[in-house]
Design a protein around this motif. Structure first.
Motif, PDB file in Angstrom:
ATOM      1  N   ALA A  40      21.587 -23.351  11.311  1.00 16.23           N
ATOM      2  CA  ALA A  40      22.458 -22.502  10.527  1.00 16.23           C
ATOM      3  C   ALA A  40      22.992 -21.130  11.219  1.00 16.23           C
ATOM      4  O   ALA A  40      24.407 -20.960  11.258  1.00 16.23           O
ATOM      5  CB  ALA A  40      22.203 -21.792   9.794  1.00 16.23           C
ATOM      6  N   GLY A  41      22.796 -20.767  12.395  1.00 20.23           N
ATOM      7  CA  GLY A  41      23.206 -19.952  13.571  1.00 20.23           C
ATOM      8  C   GLY A  41      24.537 -21.353  14.676  1.00 20.23           C
ATOM      9  O   GLY A  41      25.229 -21.056  14.675  1.00 20.23           O
TER      10      GLY A  41
ATOM     11  N   TYR B 164      16.001 -13.099   4.410  1.00 21.26           N
ATOM     12  CA  TYR B 164      17.081 -13.299   5.474  1.00 21.26           C
ATOM     13  C   TYR B 164      18.410 -13.757   5.388  1.00 21.26           C
ATOM     14  O   TYR B 164      18.023 -15.198   5.545  1.00 21.26           O
ATOM     15  CB  TYR B 164      16.093 -14.036   6.875  1.00 21.26           C
ATOM     16  CG  TYR B 164      17.479 -13.914   8.059  1.00 21.26           C
ATOM     17  CD1 TYR B 164      16.717 -13.263   9.013  1.00 21.26           C
ATOM     18  CD2 TYR B 164      17.412 -15.536   8.267  1.00 21.26           C
ATOM     19  CE1 TYR B 164      17.887 -14.007  10.044  1.00 21.26           C
ATOM     20  CE2 TYR B 164      18.465 -16.206   9.787  1.00 21.26           C
ATOM     21  CZ  TYR B 164      18.232 -14.894  10.365  1.00 21.26           C
ATOM     22  OH  TYR B 164      18.790 -15.288  11.656  1.00 21.26           O
ATOM     23  N   ILE B 165      19.468 -13.852   5.784  1.00 21.25           N
ATOM     24  CA  ILE B 165      20.531 -14.398   5.287  1.00 21.25           C
ATOM     25  C   ILE B 165      20.817 -15.035   7.174  1.00 21.25           C
ATOM     26  O   ILE B 165      21.326 -13.851   7.960  1.00 21.25           O
ATOM     27  CB  ILE B 165      21.683 -14.359   4.525  1.00 21.25           C
ATOM     28  CG1 ILE B 165      22.252 -12.713   4.724  1.00 21.25           C
ATOM     29  CG2 ILE B 165      21.014 -14.296   2.762  1.00 21.25           C
ATOM     30  CD1 ILE B 165      23.386 -12.483   4.235  1.00 21.25           C
ATOM     31  N   MET B 166      21.785 -15.990   7.163  1.00 22.79           N
ATOM     32  CA  MET B 166      22.669 -16.332   8.514  1.00 22.79           C
ATOM     33  C   MET B 166      23.821 -15.740   7.880  1.00 22.79           C
ATOM     34  O   MET B 166      24.709 -16.940   7.221  1.00 22.79           O
ATOM     35  CB  MET B 166      22.577 -17.746   8.724  1.00 22.79           C
ATOM     36  CG  MET B 166      23.293 -18.027  10.213  1.00 22.79           C
ATOM     37  SD  MET B 166      22.753 -16.975  11.116  1.00 22.79           S
ATOM     38  CE  MET B 166      21.600 -17.639  12.474  1.00 22.79           C
ATOM     39  N   ALA B 167      24.835 -14.933   8.857  1.00 18.55           N
ATOM     40  CA  ALA B 167      25.547 -14.492   7.846  1.00 18.55           C
ATOM     41  C   ALA B 167      26.583 -15.493   8.515  1.00 18.55           C
ATOM     42  O   ALA B 167      26.624 -15.535  10.207  1.00 18.55           O
ATOM     43  CB  ALA B 167      26.249 -12.960   8.760  1.00 18.55           C
ATOM     44  N   GLY B 168      28.091 -16.177   7.841  1.00 20.18           N
ATOM     45  CA  GLY B 168      28.805 -16.713   7.883  1.00 20.18           C
ATOM     46  C   GLY B 168      28.759 -18.665   7.892  1.00 20.18           C
ATOM     47  O   GLY B 168      28.917 -19.157   8.215  1.00 20.18           O
ATOM     48  N   ASP B 169      26.978 -18.579   7.406  1.00 21.19           N
ATOM     49  CA  ASP B 169      26.928 -19.996   7.739  1.00 21.19           C
ATOM     50  C   ASP B 169      27.224 -20.164   6.004  1.00 21.19           C
ATOM     51  O   ASP B 169      27.621 -19.612   4.926  1.00 21.19           O
ATOM     52  CB  ASP B 169      24.934 -19.591   7.056  1.00 21.19           C
ATOM     53  CG  ASP B 169      24.865 -20.876   7.265  1.00 21.19           C
ATOM     54  OD1 ASP B 169      25.538 -22.431   7.338  1.00 21.19           O
ATOM     55  OD2 ASP B 169      23.525 -21.844   6.390  1.00 21.19           O
ATOM     56  N   GLY B 170      28.656 -21.209   6.359  1.00 17.70           N
ATOM     57  CA  GLY B 170      29.209 -21.618   4.888  1.00 17.70           C
ATOM     58  C   GLY B 170      30.664 -21.203   4.846  1.00 17.70           C
ATOM     59  O   GLY B 170      31.458 -21.530   4.274  1.00 17.70           O
TER      60      GLY B 170
END
Lengths: 402, 263
Positions: B67-68, B22-28
């Motif tokens: 992260a969100g 699972y990745i948090m889209a746009g973290d970073g």
């Protein structure tokens, strides 16, 4: 009643028209289904309803008076104004009606622990009180911002043996406290009951809270018939999530001659975007388990609500209110922070009653409404809580020393 | 058989367990989304769960919530994420599963959202605050476009309910391994074995375990009970810290679990 609006909702799926529902993680679904069954059984069990009635009378101090505010009526020069004195309940607001009911239900379900959220702290104090009385372990989540605004209520809860957890995420107010309470409940669902304090959340909570708060409207209806021999022309209540309002409105919903007015918090003004009026300025959306009117941006991100009153500071409106708005049964309007402050001072000076900032919204609206009505007309206002908790905030807002 | 299910079945045939990060889209920053997906694809993951940030993530623990918040601060939205996916769709072979709370989907509009998912090559959708009772509207809109609606089963779901959810879920059944929110756990309940046995018996499609799985050892032990694992918080943390070795170790733990567990 074949054509009853009041009894037509919720459906067995928990819908109020298109509103409501059960938008929660799967882990909570079984708990919600169990809660619904346990609640239905309890309400059909005379022993339970008698126990609840006992505590409401002997402990909470019901029934509360329906007080004819003669001075206020004269001052306004219009309709006769009656105040339903929920501020005289033990702990100072209507919140205890629901807290006692749900705490008794939790006990019946064999749950030993209670979790709750609180905004102004009134529901937290009411829940802490019920838990102290019924020997239940209690944790209350409260936004860090609200903790700052309501220090005294935090201390009250701690005195009552409750653990108050500060919520540091998001806007650090009521909606974030609900998030935290839901997370806690998901994690501890097997031995914990969540006492939700407003007419919000996933089914069956809006119905349970409504039913436990209905005592307000049921008493009012009987009292006004005794005093005036007829029903009122208008009933007014403030609405954050909507617990005092739905409790007051519900027994009048099928009385077509009674106009119902819900007063939202307009904060600094609807046009400023800094308000808590989801019906006036929100869109349809899902938060905390229910489909309802919600303050949000175009991406569906929930926006912070703004109100001088911490108890109205929530970005959504309970699903039954959304439904009653959609079918045109309740008329919604809003009152700004400064109007509410005027309402608070008006009632304090004319009647010697210091209302909560939440209830002051209803008073301020009534002051406008009464003037448009005849002296033969009758308005009943739900005075949902007392204002002692707000003295600090009011003093600051009125420019005094803090 | 759907693309998503097919990808999982293939890992089984190869003797491995499915591994879904699972990745948090746009973290970073949103610009990291493409390289992150391509990197995970290169590592041989089975599918990728693409998380969308939300203001009120009630099913998530602190790691994913923070992260969100970082992604929200970067201005990441559901629309923008799907647009980025569409921009390099041709390079994506691994099935993508979007994980979003319901309100951003409603605000997007169901039809518009479905079209954007198709354009982004999305193969599945997980909406943690839409349980079985409320899920029909999603299936009605997305199934006709070849997008699976993955349903979650929890430890609290009774057998009769487990059977209904397993029958309704598409691609795979997402078996939540703890009572609680996402995030690393030191240990799991003792009776998980029976729970998964019942679940796999009830399900015609693969069963993946998720929530709390954060170490290679847990990938192995949970993989042994299921058809594969979803790893969220540990991946999010590793990506945030730039620790790709940690991700490699988690992915490689999913290889060969099948043989080990049946020996």
């Amino acid at each position: 009643m074949a054509n009853s609006i009041a009894n037509s909702v919720p459906t067995k799926e928990g819908r109020y028209g298109k509103f409501g529902g059960q938008f929660v993680p799967e882990t909570l679904m079984t708990a919600l289904l169990e809660l619904e069954t346990a609640y239905d059984e309890a309400m059909n069990d005379q022993a339970f309803t008698e126990e609840l009635a006992y505590y409401l009378q002997q402990y909470v101090g019901r029934e509360t008076p329906l007080y004819y505010a003669e001075n206020l009526t004269k001052e306004l020069g219009g309709a006769k104004v009656y105040l339903k004195r929920e501020d005289l309940n033990h702990t100072g607001a209507h919140k205890i009606n629901n807290a006692i009911g749900q705490a008794l239900l939790a006990k019946r379900m064999g749950k030993k622990k209670i979790v709750a959220e609180t905004g102004a702290g009134q529901h937290g104090v009411a829940t802490a009180t019920a838990c102290a009385l019924l020997n239940l372990e209690c944790v209350v989540f409260m936004g860090a911002e609200d903790i700052k605004r309501q220090q005294l209520n935090v201390f009250r809860m701690e005195l009552l043996g409750t653990k108050v957890e500060s919520v540091e995420t998001g806007s650090k107010t009521l909606k974030d406290a609900v998030n935290a309470a839901l997370r806690y409940w998901v994690t501890n669902v097997e031995d914990t009951h969540y006492i939700l304090g407003s007419a919000l959340g996933p089914h069956p909570f809006p119905k349970i809270v409504r039913d436990f708060q209905r005592v307000i409207g049921v008493e009012t209806r009987e009292q006004i018939l005794n005093k005036e021999g007829r029903l009122p022309d208008a009933v007014v209540a403030c609405i954050g999530g909507g617990s005092n309002a739905i409790g007051m409105f519900h027994p009048f919903v099928d009385d077509e001659t009674v106009a119902l007015y819900g007063v939202e918090a307009a904060g600094s003004g609807i046009e400023t975007g800094k308000h808590a009026a989801a019906i006036a300025g929100g869109q349809l959306g899902v938060l905390h388990g229910a489909y309802m009117y919600l303050l949000q941006d175009e991406n569906g991100f929930v926006q912070e609500a703004h109100s001088i009153s911490a108890g109205l500071d929530y970005p959504g409106k309970g699903p039954e209110h959304c439904y009653l708005h959609d079918i045109g049964r309740v008329q919604f309007d809003s009152i700004t922070d400064s109007e509410a402050l005027e309402g608070l001072q008006l009632l304090s000076k004319t009647e010697g009653i210091l209302p909560a900032l939440e209830s002051s919204h209803a008073i301020a609206y009534t002051a406008k409404l009464a003037k448009t009505m005849s002296t033969d007309d009758i308005i009943v206002v739900c005075l949902s809580g007392r204002g002692d908790k707000d003295v600090h905030t009011v003093r600051k807002a009125l420019g005094g020393e803090v | 058989m759907t693309k998503l299910q097919q990808a999982i079945e293939q890992t089984k045939i190869a003797g491995n367990k499915a591994f879904v990060p699972y990745i948090m889209a746009g973290d970073g920053g949103l610009e990291t989304l493409k390289p992150t997906i391509l990197k995970l694809q290169e590592m041989g993951v089975t599918a990728i769960e693409v998380g969308i940030p939300f203001t009120d993530p009630v099913a998530d623990g602190p790691t994913i919530e923070q992260a969100g918040e970082r992604a929200l601060a970067e201005g990441v939205t559901l629309r923008k994420v799907l647009a980025v996916l569409a921009s390099f769709r041709g390079e994506i072979q691994v099935p993508l599963v979007v994980m979003t709370y319901f309100n951003p989907v409603l605000a997007f509009g169901l039809e518009a959202f479905a079209k954007a998912c198709v354009a982004g090559g999305v193969k599945g959708l997980i909406v943690p605050d839409v349980p079985l009772e409320e899920s029909e509207i999603l299936r009605d809109t997305l199934n006709s476009r070849g997008i699976d609606i993955v349903q979650l089963v929890s430890l609290t779901s009774p057998p009769e309910r487990i059977a209904r959810i397993a029958a309704a879920s598409q691609g795979f059944v997402y078996a939540v391994t703890v009572n609680g929110i996402t995030g690393a756990r030191a240990s799991f309940a003792d009776d998980l074995h029976d729970h998964f046995a019942r679940l796999r018996e009830a399900s015609q499609i693969p069963v993946l375990a998720g929530f709390g799985i954060s170490t290679p050892e847990q990938v192995v032990s949970m993989g042994a009970l299921s058809d594969g694992v979803i790893v969220g918080s540990a991946i999010v943390t590793a990506l945030h810290e730039g620790n790709l070795e940690k991700i490699e170790a988690l992915v490689s733990a999913s290889k060969g679990v099948f043989q080990k567990s049946t020996l």
